[in-house]
Design a protein around this motif. Structure first.
Motif, mmCIF file in Angstrom:
data_model
loop_
_atom_site.group_PDB
_atom_site.id
_atom_site.type_symbol
_atom_site.label_atom_id
_atom_site.label_comp_id
_atom_site.label_asym_id
_atom_site.label_seq_id
_atom_site.Cartn_x
_atom_site.Cartn_y
_atom_site.Cartn_z
ATOM 1 N N GLU A 1 38.759 49.610 22.979
ATOM 2 C CA GLU A 1 37.438 50.226 23.036
ATOM 3 C C GLU A 1 37.044 50.650 24.457
ATOM 4 O O GLU A 1 36.499 51.728 24.667
ATOM 5 N N TYR A 2 37.301 49.793 25.430
ATOM 6 C CA TYR A 2 36.820 50.055 26.799
ATOM 7 C C TYR A 2 37.928 50.453 27.775
ATOM 8 O O TYR A 2 37.657 50.914 28.878
ATOM 9 N N GLY A 3 39.165 50.177 27.403
ATOM 10 C CA GLY A 3 40.261 50.443 28.341
ATOM 11 C C GLY A 3 40.493 49.278 29.294
ATOM 12 O O GLY A 3 41.407 49.298 30.098
ATOM 13 N N TYR A 4 39.665 48.269 29.221
ATOM 14 C CA TYR A 4 39.836 47.051 30.022
ATOM 15 C C TYR A 4 39.124 45.907 29.297
ATOM 16 O O TYR A 4 38.362 46.144 28.359
ATOM 17 N N LEU A 5 39.390 44.682 29.738
ATOM 18 C CA LEU A 5 38.730 43.533 29.113
ATOM 19 C C LEU A 5 37.332 43.381 29.697
ATOM 20 O O LEU A 5 37.176 43.198 30.905
ATOM 21 N N LYS A 6 36.362 43.433 28.815
ATOM 22 C CA LYS A 6 34.973 43.372 29.273
ATOM 23 C C LYS A 6 34.481 41.923 29.339
ATOM 24 O O LYS A 6 33.643 41.576 30.152
ATOM 25 N N SER A 7 34.969 41.096 28.446
ATOM 26 C CA SER A 7 34.563 39.688 28.431
ATOM 27 C C SER A 7 35.729 38.782 28.819
ATOM 28 O O SER A 7 36.636 39.224 29.489
ATOM 29 N N TYR A 8 35.658 37.549 28.378
ATOM 30 C CA TYR A 8 36.714 36.570 28.641
ATOM 31 C C TYR A 8 36.929 36.325 30.137
ATOM 32 O O TYR A 8 38.061 36.136 30.596
ATOM 33 N N GLY A 9 35.856 36.396 30.883
ATOM 34 C CA GLY A 9 35.950 36.078 32.310
ATOM 35 C C GLY A 9 36.570 37.178 33.136
ATOM 36 O O GLY A 9 36.790 37.020 34.334
ATOM 37 N N ALA A 10 36.841 38.329 32.505
ATOM 38 C CA ALA A 10 37.541 39.393 33.231
ATOM 39 C C ALA A 10 36.605 40.234 34.079
ATOM 40 O O ALA A 10 37.052 40.946 34.964
ATOM 41 N N VAL A 11 35.307 40.132 33.840
ATOM 42 C CA VAL A 11 34.376 41.004 34.556
ATOM 43 C C VAL A 11 34.321 40.731 36.047
ATOM 44 O O VAL A 11 33.974 41.599 36.827
ATOM 45 N N ALA A 12 34.663 39.509 36.437
ATOM 46 C CA ALA A 12 34.588 39.166 37.862
ATOM 47 C C ALA A 12 35.657 39.875 38.669
ATOM 48 O O ALA A 12 35.609 39.933 39.879
ATOM 49 N N GLN A 13 36.642 40.414 37.973
ATOM 50 C CA GLN A 13 37.740 41.043 38.700
ATOM 51 C C GLN A 13 37.538 42.545 38.826
ATOM 52 O O GLN A 13 36.927 43.179 37.990
ATOM 53 N N THR A 14 38.082 43.079 39.865
ATOM 54 C CA THR A 14 37.997 44.518 40.072
ATOM 55 C C THR A 14 39.020 45.203 39.187
ATOM 56 O O THR A 14 40.145 44.762 39.068
ATOM 57 N N ILE A 15 38.610 46.297 38.587
ATOM 58 C CA ILE A 15 39.541 47.002 37.711
ATOM 59 C C ILE A 15 40.538 47.810 38.549
ATOM 60 O O ILE A 15 41.706 47.864 38.295
ATOM 61 N N GLY A 16 40.064 48.453 39.554
ATOM 62 C CA GLY A 16 40.960 49.200 40.438
ATOM 63 C C GLY A 16 40.305 49.257 41.801
ATOM 64 O O GLY A 16 39.139 48.970 41.937
ATOM 65 N N ASP A 17 41.063 49.597 42.796
ATOM 66 C CA ASP A 17 40.446 49.556 44.106
ATOM 67 C C ASP A 17 40.936 50.678 44.998
ATOM 68 O O ASP A 17 41.558 50.459 46.025
#
Lengths: 188, 364
Positions: free
Chosen positions: B343-359
């Motif tokens: 749905e989002y292309g990345y994990l939105k929950s499960y503690g994943a929000v604290a991480q940067t998707i790309g930089d």
């Protein structure tokens, strides 16, 4: 009895307040964890340092880099890096980042919404400290440049200045590693 | 008499209010930093495990007890937590033995690099979740930073009272109970972030592990021997933080001197375990994702099953019933994470929000 109850409540509250300096309540996003509490406290204590860079500074390509200062302008000024690495921070919420340039590696730690310089490693003898010490120099060279006010342990010599330190590791009287460190609780 | 009853009722009421406030103000670690819940989740568990894993994120991210169950019928639990220090591992193990007697304990040795407490925030993630006991007191005393107080671990309200202005809906929702986040201590992540550039380990002045680390490791060895438990030391197959050869040699020597097994799974991760670091990690090699954890667990399970003769409980009705629910929960979470990724292309929950998707700039 009423007095006893009041005393219990007061004791409870006063003990709590006295146990630790209260973190500021102006944290955005209200994330409910003690990591942020600590970050806020550290932010408070570091503000003064970050406004006026102090401690040991390292100069690279005309850019002077101080520990515990905002990394963004430094990274921008240094231009393209060779390698980039990020890892979830063990000490703060967010990512520790590593930028590799010819001769040096810069590490940052996250605090609030910024990254700050945590360490600089000199990787080879193409670079030297502003005081003229480089990999391959001798302990005497180091003492001539930095003096005798060091802490020695297992062949490493550490000089401390404000919230930064510079460490020289030696082997057979030769300097084999040079690292600048920010002095921040929780950073290795 | 009436006055005494009123006074007793008043004291009871006051204690109830204090208890409620404490529960309300304590961080819940539900939508963020789920690893903050791992230690306390154990208490709600049916305590019948043949294997207990202890250690830091390299155990709670890299080992899947459900795979050990499905492939070998091994019952296991991970008593892991973020940056779990050796003395915390010791006291958690001591506490675990109060509840159950596993046949094997597996300890991840990365924590040996820390000879002293590092930071209050990480102490809290491990210690706040422990039930009040002599084990918790021991763990707190061994872990406290200079500016910490034991009393704030016994009455956490004294530490968290200032959170009143940060209270969110989540605090009310989970004030008297939290939903389960882990799979017997395993935190699942199915997303992928390949290993790219890994910085070399910085040269150290002294590679020797500290006396404090050894002291508690030796206590752990004694505790296991006294309880007739096989202790296995392992280095989990995470490629970062850097594991120095000098550290490895110390663990090899320690294991030999104490007649223990020590396995460095990092050395055999690709060749023997079959881990592919371009798709089996969710954060560039620090932790394995589900596919990596399942590969590692399958390999580890074979060792546990063959070399330690652990029984296969899959045909035991009592165990089968317990684990059926766990397996269902495991695959439901996997399915939900797949849905989020789609749905989002990345994990939105499960503690994943604290991480940067790309930089920004990619590694060359």
């Amino acid at each position: 009895m009423r007095k006893i109850l009041i005393l219990i409540i007061l004791a409870f509250l006063l003990t709590g307040c006295g146990a630790k300096e209260e973190p500021k309540d102006n944290i955005e996003n209200n994330n409910d964890n003690v990591i942020q509490d600590n970050q806020q406290e550290q932010q408070d204590t570091q503000d003064s340092v970050q406004k006026e860079p102090s401690g040991y500074g390292f100069e690279y390509n005309g850019v002077v880099i101080y520990m515990n200062t905002d990394a963004a302008p430094v990274i921008e000024a240094l231009g393209e890096y060779q390698h980039y690495f990020e890892a979830e921070s063990c000490a703060f919420k967010g990512l520790d980042k590593t930028y590799t340039y010819p001769g040096i590696e810069i590490n940052t730690y996250p605090l609030e919404d910024k990254d700050y310089i945590s360490t600089i490693d000199l990787m080879d003898d193409t670079v030297s400290t502003p005081e003229g010490v480089y990999l391959g120099a001798t302990v005497d060279d180091m003492i001539a440049a930095y003096g005798v006010d060091y802490i020695e342990s297992s062949g490493s010599y550490t000089y401390i200045k404000d919230d930064s330190k510079i460490q020289f590791i030696t082997s057979a009287d030769e300097i084999v590693a040079i690292t600048y460190f920010a002095i921040v609780e929780g950073l290795e | 008499m009436k006055k005494i009853l009123i006074n007793i009722a008043a004291v009871m009421f006051l204690l109830a209010v204090i208890f409620f406030l404490q529960e309300l103000l304590m961080p819940k670690y539900m939508s963020e930093i789920p690893e903050g819940n791992l230690v306390e989740e154990y208490y709600r568990e049916e305590k019948k495990h043949d294997v207990i894993f202890i250690g830091d994120c390299e155990v709670f991210s890299n080992i899947s007890p459900v795979t050990l169950w499905e492939k070998y019928g091994i019952t296991s639990y991970i008593r892991g937590s973020a940056q779990q220090l050796v003395w915390q591992s010791y006291y958690l193990l001591e506490e675990t033995l109060k509840y159950e007697k596993p046949k094997v304990v597996v300890f991840n040795v990365l924590a040996m690099k820390y000879n002293e407490p590092q930071k209050e925030a990480y102490n809290r993630l491990t210690l706040d979740g422990m039930k009040l006991s002599k084990h918790k007191i021991g763990a707190v005393k061994a872990s406290m930073m200079e500016n910490e107080d034991l009393i704030t671990y016994i009455f956490p309200l004294l530490r968290y009272h200032s959170r009143w202005s940060e209270i969110s809906a989540e605090d009310f929702k989970y004030v008297f109970g939290k939903k389960k986040l882990s799979h017997n201590g395993y935190l699942m992540r199915i997303d992928v972030k390949p290993v790219g550039y890994i910085p070399k380990g910085r040269m150290l002045a002294d590679y020797s592990f500290g006396d404090n680390s050894y002291y508690y490791l030796e206590k752990m060895v004694r505790l296991c021997k006294e309880n007739d438990i096989e202790l296995i030391l392992m280095k989990s197959p995470s490629v970062y933080p850097y594991w120095y050869p000098e550290w490895d040699r110390q663990m090899v020597d320690f294991a030999k001197d104490n007649d223990l097994a020590y396995i460095n799974f990092l050395e055999i991760a690709e060749d023997k375990i079959g881990i592919e670091y371009d798709k089996d990690t969710f954060d560039g090699g620090l932790h394995l994702n589900l596919s990596g954890a399942e590969k590692f667990s399958e390999y580890l399970g074979e060792i546990l099953s063959n070399d330690y003769n652990l029984p296969d409980h899959r045909n035991d009705e009592e165990y089968e019933k317990i684990w059926r629910d766990k397996v269902d929960f495991y695959y439901a979470m996997k399915e939900d994470q797949e849905r989020e990724l789609k749905e989002y292309g990345y994990l939105k929950s499960y503690g994943a929000v604290a991480q940067t998707i790309g930089d920004g700039q990619e590694d060359e």
